[in-house]
Design a protein around this motif. Sequence first.
Motif, mmCIF file in Angstrom:
data_model
loop_
_atom_site.group_PDB
_atom_site.id
_atom_site.type_symbol
_atom_site.label_atom_id
_atom_site.label_comp_id
_atom_site.label_asym_id
_atom_site.label_seq_id
_atom_site.Cartn_x
_atom_site.Cartn_y
_atom_site.Cartn_z
ATOM 1 N N MET A 1 0.834 -1.187 0.000
ATOM 2 C CA MET A 1 0.000 0.000 0.000
ATOM 3 C C MET A 1 0.881 1.254 0.000
ATOM 4 N N ASN A 2 0.608 2.131 -0.910
ATOM 5 C CA ASN A 2 1.352 3.383 -0.993
ATOM 6 C C ASN A 2 0.781 4.355 0.039
ATOM 7 N N LEU A 3 1.618 4.805 0.971
ATOM 8 C CA LEU A 3 1.159 5.699 2.032
ATOM 9 C C LEU A 3 0.608 7.018 1.496
ATOM 10 N N LEU A 4 1.114 7.462 0.360
ATOM 11 C CA LEU A 4 0.649 8.732 -0.186
ATOM 12 C C LEU A 4 -0.761 8.643 -0.763
ATOM 13 N N ASN A 5 -1.328 7.432 -0.814
ATOM 14 C CA ASN A 5 -2.725 7.285 -1.205
ATOM 15 C C ASN A 5 -3.657 7.668 -0.059
ATOM 16 N N ASN A 6 -3.127 7.796 1.143
ATOM 17 C CA ASN A 6 -3.903 8.147 2.324
ATOM 18 C C ASN A 6 -3.930 9.671 2.483
ATOM 19 N N GLN A 7 -5.138 10.231 2.519
ATOM 20 C CA GLN A 7 -5.291 11.680 2.611
ATOM 21 C C GLN A 7 -4.632 12.265 3.857
ATOM 22 N N LYS A 8 -4.732 11.578 4.980
ATOM 23 C CA LYS A 8 -4.135 12.096 6.215
ATOM 24 C C LYS A 8 -2.609 12.112 6.113
ATOM 25 N N VAL A 9 -2.041 11.112 5.477
ATOM 26 C CA VAL A 9 -0.579 11.082 5.292
ATOM 27 C C VAL A 9 -0.161 12.224 4.367
ATOM 28 N N ARG A 10 -0.914 12.409 3.282
ATOM 29 C CA ARG A 10 -0.603 13.527 2.371
ATOM 30 C C ARG A 10 -0.724 14.860 3.113
ATOM 31 N N PHE A 11 -1.738 14.989 3.973
ATOM 32 C CA PHE A 11 -1.914 16.225 4.729
ATOM 33 C C PHE A 11 -0.698 16.490 5.617
ATOM 34 N N VAL A 12 -0.198 15.448 6.266
ATOM 35 C CA VAL A 12 0.966 15.617 7.147
ATOM 36 C C VAL A 12 2.197 16.005 6.328
ATOM 37 N N VAL A 13 2.429 15.304 5.223
ATOM 38 C CA VAL A 13 3.611 15.589 4.391
ATOM 39 C C VAL A 13 3.528 17.006 3.814
ATOM 40 N N ILE A 14 2.398 17.343 3.221
ATOM 41 C CA ILE A 14 2.230 18.678 2.650
ATOM 42 C C ILE A 14 2.219 19.722 3.761
ATOM 43 N N GLY A 15 1.636 19.368 4.908
ATOM 44 C CA GLY A 15 1.629 20.286 6.050
ATOM 45 C C GLY A 15 3.025 20.625 6.525
ATOM 46 N N ILE A 16 3.897 19.640 6.525
ATOM 47 C CA ILE A 16 5.293 19.889 6.920
ATOM 48 C C ILE A 16 5.952 20.834 5.916
ATOM 49 N N ILE A 17 5.739 20.567 4.639
ATOM 50 C CA ILE A 17 6.298 21.440 3.593
ATOM 51 C C ILE A 17 5.724 22.853 3.716
ATOM 52 N N ASN A 18 4.408 22.943 3.887
ATOM 53 C CA ASN A 18 3.763 24.258 4.030
ATOM 54 C C ASN A 18 4.262 24.981 5.275
ATOM 55 N N SER A 19 4.469 24.239 6.358
ATOM 56 C CA SER A 19 4.952 24.849 7.598
ATOM 57 C C SER A 19 6.370 25.379 7.443
ATOM 58 N N ILE A 20 7.215 24.619 6.778
ATOM 59 C CA ILE A 20 8.583 25.087 6.521
ATOM 60 C C ILE A 20 8.538 26.373 5.695
ATOM 61 N N PHE A 21 7.703 26.379 4.669
ATOM 62 C CA PHE A 21 7.552 27.565 3.837
ATOM 63 C C PHE A 21 7.031 28.734 4.670
ATOM 64 N N SER A 22 5.968 28.495 5.435
ATOM 65 C CA SER A 22 5.330 29.533 6.238
ATOM 66 C C SER A 22 6.278 30.123 7.282
ATOM 67 N N VAL A 23 6.947 29.263 8.017
ATOM 68 C CA VAL A 23 7.887 29.737 9.041
ATOM 69 C C VAL A 23 9.071 30.442 8.375
ATOM 70 N N GLY A 24 9.521 29.920 7.251
ATOM 71 C CA GLY A 24 10.619 30.555 6.523
ATOM 72 C C GLY A 24 10.267 31.961 6.071
ATOM 73 N N VAL A 25 9.072 32.129 5.515
ATOM 74 C CA VAL A 25 8.621 33.461 5.090
ATOM 75 C C VAL A 25 8.536 34.382 6.306
ATOM 76 N N PHE A 26 7.966 33.878 7.409
ATOM 77 C CA PHE A 26 7.863 34.675 8.631
ATOM 78 C C PHE A 26 9.244 35.100 9.114
ATOM 79 N N ILE A 27 10.191 34.173 9.171
ATOM 80 C CA ILE A 27 11.531 34.486 9.685
ATOM 81 C C ILE A 27 12.218 35.546 8.821
ATOM 82 N N VAL A 28 12.118 35.394 7.510
ATOM 83 C CA VAL A 28 12.763 36.375 6.618
ATOM 84 C C VAL A 28 12.158 37.759 6.833
ATOM 85 N N ILE A 29 10.824 37.828 6.859
ATOM 86 C CA ILE A 29 10.174 39.134 7.037
ATOM 87 C C ILE A 29 10.475 39.695 8.427
ATOM 88 N N ASP A 30 10.407 38.846 9.452
ATOM 89 C CA ASP A 30 10.704 39.290 10.813
ATOM 90 C C ASP A 30 12.143 39.791 10.923
#
Length: 135
Positions: A1-30
């Motif tokens: 079973m491919n874990l990326l077929n699971n919506q919750k797993v995709r949410f966590v993976v994309i959430g981590i990427i989005n969080s890195i992006f979000s915190v990175g943008v915040f840190i640069v602006i701050d």
Amino acid sequence: MNLLNNQKVRFVVIGIINSIFSVGVFIVIDFILNEYLVNRFAAYMSATIIATPISMIQAFFSQKYITFISDKSGRAMVEEFFRFVIVSGWIIIVRIILMPIFVEILDFHPWTSAVLINIIKAFIAYIGHSKYTFI
């Protein structure tokens, strides 16, 4: 079973990427604002307000196309985006309330606070987007 077929797993993976992006943008602006503003509170709160819509737009597209695999386009996509903005509005309120609590009362650095708030907002985001935005 491919874990990326699971919506919750995709949410966590994309959430981590989005969080890195979000915190990175915040840190640069701050970092930039902290150099020019005398008041530390003004710097990190301004960075919060500026970084949030930038991160929100990036998060919409990654959640739409990768996490929830929505194929809506045209008017339906615009409606989806407005639902995303409504859920994100609640997240912005949480962020604006928690940031000074974490920094001023709990004495966390603004960057640490941004990371912790991103973890909290992930729970709100998943519930809101899975039950309301991308239906």
